[in-house]
Design a protein around this motif. Structure first.
Motif, mmCIF file in Angstrom:
data_model
loop_
_atom_site.group_PDB
_atom_site.id
_atom_site.type_symbol
_atom_site.label_atom_id
_atom_site.label_comp_id
_atom_site.label_asym_id
_atom_site.label_seq_id
_atom_site.Cartn_x
_atom_site.Cartn_y
_atom_site.Cartn_z
ATOM 1 N N ASP A 85 24.661 12.551 23.497
ATOM 2 C CA ASP A 85 24.637 13.989 23.773
ATOM 3 C C ASP A 85 23.275 14.614 23.522
ATOM 4 O OD1 ASP A 85 27.192 13.897 24.535
ATOM 5 O OD2 ASP A 85 28.039 14.927 22.798
ATOM 6 N N PHE B 101 32.746 27.581 25.253
ATOM 7 C CA PHE B 101 31.810 27.059 26.256
ATOM 8 C C PHE B 101 30.361 27.246 25.794
ATOM 9 C CE2 PHE B 101 29.203 27.935 30.082
ATOM 10 C CZ PHE B 101 29.228 26.658 30.618
ATOM 11 N N GLU B 104 29.652 24.847 22.732
ATOM 12 C CA GLU B 104 29.718 23.396 22.920
ATOM 13 C C GLU B 104 28.819 22.901 24.047
ATOM 14 O OE1 GLU B 104 31.535 21.337 20.826
ATOM 15 O OE2 GLU B 104 31.761 23.188 19.698
ATOM 16 N N TYR B 105 28.455 23.772 24.956
ATOM 17 C CA TYR B 105 27.534 23.379 26.027
ATOM 18 C C TYR B 105 26.384 24.377 26.040
ATOM 19 C CZ TYR B 105 31.685 20.816 27.440
ATOM 20 O OH TYR B 105 32.785 19.993 27.449
ATOM 21 N N SER B 107 23.052 24.521 26.240
ATOM 22 C CA SER B 107 21.733 24.607 26.867
ATOM 23 C C SER B 107 21.747 24.426 28.375
ATOM 24 C CB SER B 107 20.787 23.590 26.215
ATOM 25 O OG SER B 107 21.417 22.339 26.148
ATOM 26 N N ASN B 108 22.914 24.478 29.021
ATOM 27 C CA ASN B 108 22.814 24.405 30.480
ATOM 28 C C ASN B 108 22.625 25.807 31.062
ATOM 29 O OD1 ASN B 108 25.340 25.645 31.198
ATOM 30 N ND2 ASN B 108 26.360 23.776 30.527
ATOM 31 N N ALA B 111 25.430 28.429 30.881
ATOM 32 C CA ALA B 111 25.614 29.017 29.555
ATOM 33 C C ALA B 111 24.561 30.085 29.284
ATOM 34 C CB ALA B 111 25.558 27.925 28.485
ATOM 35 N N LYS B 187 35.404 14.786 24.010
ATOM 36 C CA LYS B 187 34.873 16.075 23.566
ATOM 37 C C LYS B 187 35.948 17.158 23.472
ATOM 38 C CE LYS B 187 30.740 18.815 24.051
ATOM 39 N NZ LYS B 187 29.364 18.781 24.515
ATOM 40 N N TRP B 188 36.846 17.224 24.455
ATOM 41 C CA TRP B 188 37.862 18.287 24.442
ATOM 42 C C TRP B 188 38.785 18.118 23.253
ATOM 43 C CZ3 TRP B 188 43.048 17.080 24.642
ATOM 44 C CH2 TRP B 188 43.379 15.791 25.079
ATOM 45 N N THR B 191 36.950 19.260 20.106
ATOM 46 C CA THR B 191 36.900 20.710 20.002
ATOM 47 C C THR B 191 38.248 21.269 19.534
ATOM 48 O OG1 THR B 191 35.327 20.711 21.815
ATOM 49 C CG2 THR B 191 36.348 22.804 21.266
#
Lengths: 286, 288
Positions: A85, B101, B104-105, B107-108, B111, B187-188, B191
């Motif tokens: 990751d 969101f 957990e994500y 740096s895209n 987001a 991952k889900w 979380t």
């Protein structure tokens, strides 16, 4: 005394027979479980590990030692792809379990991690009961049978040498335990799904000497069933528990981690082949 | 030696001055707070009666020079709970999931955009949200209704819940996530089973604070729910709300209705206070 001698002698024999360095063909009883071959690791453009090769034997404890920043943890975490990751992190070369490359294109990191248990530097129990912590990995695998789970939880806690201390409070929060107890619960959690390999990243660095000894006892217990790889700053610890030792250093120019010497722990500590190993072990190295 | 002693004395004096100024500033900041609460309690408390909590609006009655209002604000209490409750039901899942969101994500590019929009939205004046809701929903459907107010309030709540959730989830230690990851959890699952439970208490706090904030909003309600003098449980029709009553009754020429405005202000303040305190009590044990 006779008993102890009889018990220890095969191990001592094995250690002398098992002397190996990179490239040598080994001659010992345990087969290679984990093969690392020409493995390099990068964080973006930065080379963190350069061309590491070693063979980790089945049901032995392999210690990785070296000064801070030499890439010990990076190497350990590469074995179960914990860097997946991290943006820009990638490995090159091969790490193979029983001959299967875990960095192959079709390798599934989730299935890989189910075969490998990991214990971290700081105890990191979940904010759940002791029981639920240990059962977590089993539930990930889809276990539903309460009795089977309870049985495996007890078995794992016993192996981690913590059962007697927690058996009366399995339902209370794992966060209420002392640091040493938490770490052994984390060990029990890691081994509950019965992984083939257990990775330990400086598991005792946050613990006091007594807790450290207890965790070391647990490691020796694990050695019967599991292949254990441990990263440690503590050379006495490597000497006490490990069968094989890898010594790593940071390249002074490029700051990449290098494997200096790898072999049976007895040889590394008493008769190192590389001057740098000797300097580090005898404390002459910064 | 002498210069050292004088230097010490100088530092001690500066220390005293700075400490005095800090205390003074704190007092200045607290004065309006106590003034508001005290004034609302004094003025609002005197209008409390049984009828105040059990009756809806009734027209003031004149007995000679004495104008009395036999009614109360039950319709406003019911309306506020219904409108804000529905708003919470809408905002909670959206806000929490958006927060997950973002955390957990992180740096895209999606987001980044969401985070920017959330910041803009949380700074938007509430009247603008009301105007948009009026234009898009009231004008289209041709009717004022309670649920439209709920939607407007939800829009105000979502950025608060989103950012609270994000900030709290970021505080969940990375090492705990790694432990779950190392056990082969997707991952889900990680979380759901590790990250969210660890942050649950704080997320609930965030939701309740958003509820308290929304309960006091007036501007969006004026343009969406309109108000209602009768007790109504129907969110599909115009409905009363405490901030609306405070606003309307303050405008009235009758002093009795002005008193009712103070009363509704006090009820609203107490509701918000109650929510805040109960959240703190409920989550006190989790903050270790």
């Amino acid at each position: 005394m006779e008993d102890i001698k009889a018990h220890r002698s095969p191990l001592a024999l094995q250690r002398t027979v098992a002397e190996r360095t990179i490239g040598h063909v080994q001659a010992e009883s345990r087969t290679t479980r984990l093969q690392i071959a020409n493995f390099s690791f990068y964080y973006g453009a930065f080379e963190a590990l350069r061309d590491i090769s070693m063979e980790i034997r089945d049901r032995q404890i392999t210690a990785i030692i070296g000064p801070s920043g030499c890439g010990k943890s990076t190497l350990l975490r590469s074995i179960n792809r914990m860097h997946d990751d991290t943006p820009g992190a990638r490995g090159k070369g091969m790490i193979a379990i029983d001959g299967t490359n875990i960095y192959a294109h079709d390798a599934d990191p989730i299935m890989l991690r189910r075969r490998i248990g990991m214990v971290f530097q700081r105890p990191n129990p979940f904010a759940k009961s002791i029981f639920d912590n240990v059962a977590y990995g089993l539930r990930v695998l889809g276990w539903r049978d309460r009795n089977a789970i309870a049985e495996r939880v007890e078995q794992s806690l016993r192996k981690a040498a913590i059962w007697d201390e927690v058996k009366d409070r399995l339902k209370s929060s794992a966060l209420g335990l002392s640091g040493g107890q938490q770490q052994r619960v984390c060990i029990a959690r890691a081994i509950a799904p019965q992984p083939e390999i257990v990775l330990m990243d400086e598991p005792c660095s946050a613990l006091d000497p007594i807790a450290t000894l207890k965790v070391e006892d647990a490691m020796l217990e694990l050695r019967r069933d599991y292949t254990v790889v441990i990263v440690t700053h503590n050379m006495e610890q490597a000497g006490r528990v490990s069968d094989d030792t890898a010594f790593m250093l940071m390249d002074s120019q490029t700051r990449a981690g290098l494997l200096v010497e790898f072999g049976a722990t007895g040889n590394i500590f008493t008769n190192p082949k590389d001057q740098r190993t000797e300097d580090y072990i005898s404390g002459r190295f910064g | 030696m002498i210069s050292q002693a004088s230097n010490y004395r100088r530092r001690a004096i500066v220390d005293q001055i700075m400490r005095g100024m800090a205390i003074l500033a704190t007092i200045v900041a607290l004065i309006p707070l106590f003034l508001i609460i005290g004034y609302v309690i004094v003025r609002g408390g005197s209008s409390f009666s049984i009828a105040f909590f059990t009756e809806a609006y009734r027209a003031p009655i004149a007995l000679g020079d004495d104008i009395r209002s036999p009614g109360g604000v039950l319709h406003g209490i019911v309306g506020t709970i219904l409108i804000t409750g529905l708003a919470t039901l809408i905002a909670m899942p959206v806000g929490i999931m958006a927060g997950i969101f973002l955390a957990e994500y992180p740096s895209n590019s999606v987001a980044m955009t969401v985070r920017f929009c959330t910041d803009v939205l949380s700074a938007a004046p509430s009247i603008i949200v009301g105007v948009v809701a009026y234009t898009l929903i009231v004008r289209t459907t041709g009717a004022f209704a309670g649920y439209i107010g709920s939607i407007a309030l939800a829009v105000l709540m979502i950025p608060i819940i989103t950012r609270t959730t994000e900030e709290i989830l970021k505080l969940v230690p990375q090492t705990v996530r790694e432990a779950s990851m190392a056990l082969g959890a997707p991952k889900w699952w990680r979380t759901l089973t590790v990250v969210l439970p660890a942050a649950l208490g704080a997320i609930v706090t965030g939701v309740m604070l958003a509820f308290a904030r929304a309960a006091g909003e007036t501007a969006p309600l004026i343009l969406t729910v309109l108000g209602n003098n009768n007790l109504s449980y129907n969110l599909m029709a115009p409905i009363a709300a405490l901030p609306l009553l405070t606003y309307r009754y303050t405008e009235q020429p009758f002093p009795v209705l002005n008193d009712l405005a103070w009363g509704t202000a006090l009820v609203l303040t107490l509701m918000v206070l109650l929510v805040n305190i109960s959240v703190r009590v409920a989550t006190r044990n989790r903050l270790r």
